[in-house]
Design a protein around this motif. Structure first.
Motif, short mmCIF file in Angstrom:
data_model
loop_
_atom_site.label_atom_id
_atom_site.label_comp_id
_atom_site.label_asym_id
_atom_site.label_seq_id
_atom_site.Cartn_x
_atom_site.Cartn_y
_atom_site.Cartn_z
N VAL A 47 2.75 14.24 -9.16
CA VAL A 47 3.80 15.26 -9.33
C VAL A 47 4.17 15.36 -10.81
N GLU A 48 4.30 14.21 -11.46
CA GLU A 48 4.65 14.19 -12.89
C GLU A 48 3.55 14.83 -13.73
N VAL A 49 2.29 14.55 -13.40
CA VAL A 49 1.16 15.15 -14.12
C VAL A 49 1.21 16.67 -13.98
N ASN A 50 1.43 17.16 -12.75
CA ASN A 50 1.50 18.61 -12.54
C ASN A 50 2.66 19.24 -13.29
N ARG A 51 3.81 18.56 -13.28
CA ARG A 51 4.96 19.07 -14.01
C ARG A 51 4.68 19.12 -15.52
N LEU A 52 4.04 18.09 -16.03
CA LEU A 52 3.73 18.06 -17.46
C LEU A 52 2.66 19.10 -17.83
N LYS A 53 1.71 19.35 -16.93
CA LYS A 53 0.72 20.40 -17.19
C LYS A 53 1.38 21.76 -17.30
N ILE A 54 2.31 22.04 -16.38
CA ILE A 54 3.03 23.32 -16.42
C ILE A 54 3.86 23.40 -17.70
N GLN A 55 4.54 22.32 -18.04
CA GLN A 55 5.35 22.31 -19.27
C GLN A 55 4.45 22.51 -20.49
N ASN A 56 3.28 21.89 -20.49
CA ASN A 56 2.34 22.04 -21.60
C ASN A 56 1.89 23.49 -21.73
N GLN A 57 1.59 24.15 -20.60
CA GLN A 57 1.19 25.56 -20.65
C GLN A 57 2.31 26.44 -21.20
N GLU A 58 3.54 26.16 -20.75
CA GLU A 58 4.68 26.94 -21.25
C GLU A 58 4.87 26.73 -22.75
N LEU A 59 4.72 25.50 -23.21
CA LEU A 59 4.87 25.22 -24.63
C LEU A 59 3.75 25.87 -25.44
N LYS A 60 2.53 25.89 -24.89
CA LYS A 60 1.43 26.57 -25.59
C LYS A 60 1.69 28.06 -25.71
N LYS A 61 2.23 28.66 -24.64
CA LYS A 61 2.58 30.10 -24.71
C LYS A 61 3.65 30.34 -25.75
N LEU A 62 4.66 29.48 -25.76
CA LEU A 62 5.75 29.61 -26.73
C LEU A 62 5.22 29.45 -28.16
N ARG B 223 0.83 -1.21 0.00
CA ARG B 223 0.00 0.00 0.00
C ARG B 223 0.86 1.26 0.00
N TRP B 224 1.97 1.22 0.78
CA TRP B 224 2.86 2.37 0.84
C TRP B 224 3.50 2.61 -0.52
N ARG B 225 3.98 1.52 -1.19
CA ARG B 225 4.57 1.68 -2.54
C ARG B 225 3.55 2.22 -3.53
N LYS B 226 2.32 1.72 -3.44
CA LYS B 226 1.26 2.18 -4.34
C LYS B 226 0.99 3.66 -4.10
N LYS B 227 0.96 4.07 -2.82
CA LYS B 227 0.73 5.48 -2.49
C LYS B 227 1.87 6.34 -3.02
N GLN B 228 3.12 5.89 -2.82
CA GLN B 228 4.28 6.63 -3.32
C GLN B 228 4.23 6.75 -4.84
N HIS B 229 3.88 5.66 -5.50
CA HIS B 229 3.79 5.66 -6.96
C HIS B 229 2.72 6.66 -7.43
N LEU B 230 1.58 6.64 -6.75
CA LEU B 230 0.50 7.56 -7.10
C LEU B 230 0.94 9.01 -6.89
N GLU B 231 1.61 9.28 -5.77
CA GLU B 231 2.10 10.64 -5.52
C GLU B 231 3.11 11.06 -6.57
N ASN B 232 4.00 10.15 -6.95
CA ASN B 232 4.98 10.46 -8.00
C ASN B 232 4.28 10.75 -9.33
N LEU B 233 3.24 9.98 -9.64
CA LEU B 233 2.50 10.23 -10.88
C LEU B 233 1.79 11.57 -10.84
#
Length: 148
Positions: free
Chosen positions: A91-106, A79-89
């Protein structure tokens, strides 16, 4: 049956089963035939058998209890590994959303510059065609003046 000379000597815990060497020795001793003296009748073997069977039941119960604790711990780690994996995903989703917004602006900025350059190119093409027509007219006029 097992004889003292056949005893298995284990120096390290046996990790595959989860039992230590002393626990394995205790379990193996349950399978050894009790040494009976000629005067010991069925009573002696029954009392020994009952005490051994109590030890076997205890060992089986203890093994079940350990397995249950091990399973709970394994489930907790899972359960702890699953929770860590979900949290990592996440974080990755948020990072990709920000990158997507920056690329759209560019992309918007590049498209804006592209439209400005297209308009400038159209103006320059129109000016070039006008100057080329004027040059052609001047050549005709020059040829006409020389021919007179």
């Amino acid at each position: 049956m097992f004889f003292p000379q056949d005893a298995v000597q284990l120096h390290y815990p046996v990790l595959e089963t989860g039992f230590t060497a002393s626990e394995i020795q205790e379990l193996l001793s349950l399978f050894e035939s009790p040494t009976r003296s000629p005067d010991s009748g069925l009573e002696g073997s029954n009392s020994n058998s009952n005490s051994n069977s109590n030890r076997v039941v205890y060992s089986v119960d203890e093994r079940k209890r350990r397995r249950m604790i091990s399973n709970r711990e394994s489930a907790r780690r899972s359960r702890w590994r699953k929770k860590q994996h979900l949290e990592n995903l996440e974080v990755e989703v948020n990072r990709l959303k920000i990158q997507n917004q920056e690329l759209k602006k560019l992309l918007g900025s590049v498209l804006g510059q592209c439209h400005v350059l297209w308009r400038e190119n159209d103006q320059l093409t129109t000016e070039y065609l006008g100057l080329q027509a004027r040059l052609s007219d001047l050549r005709h006029a020059l040829v006409a003046m020389h021919s007179k």
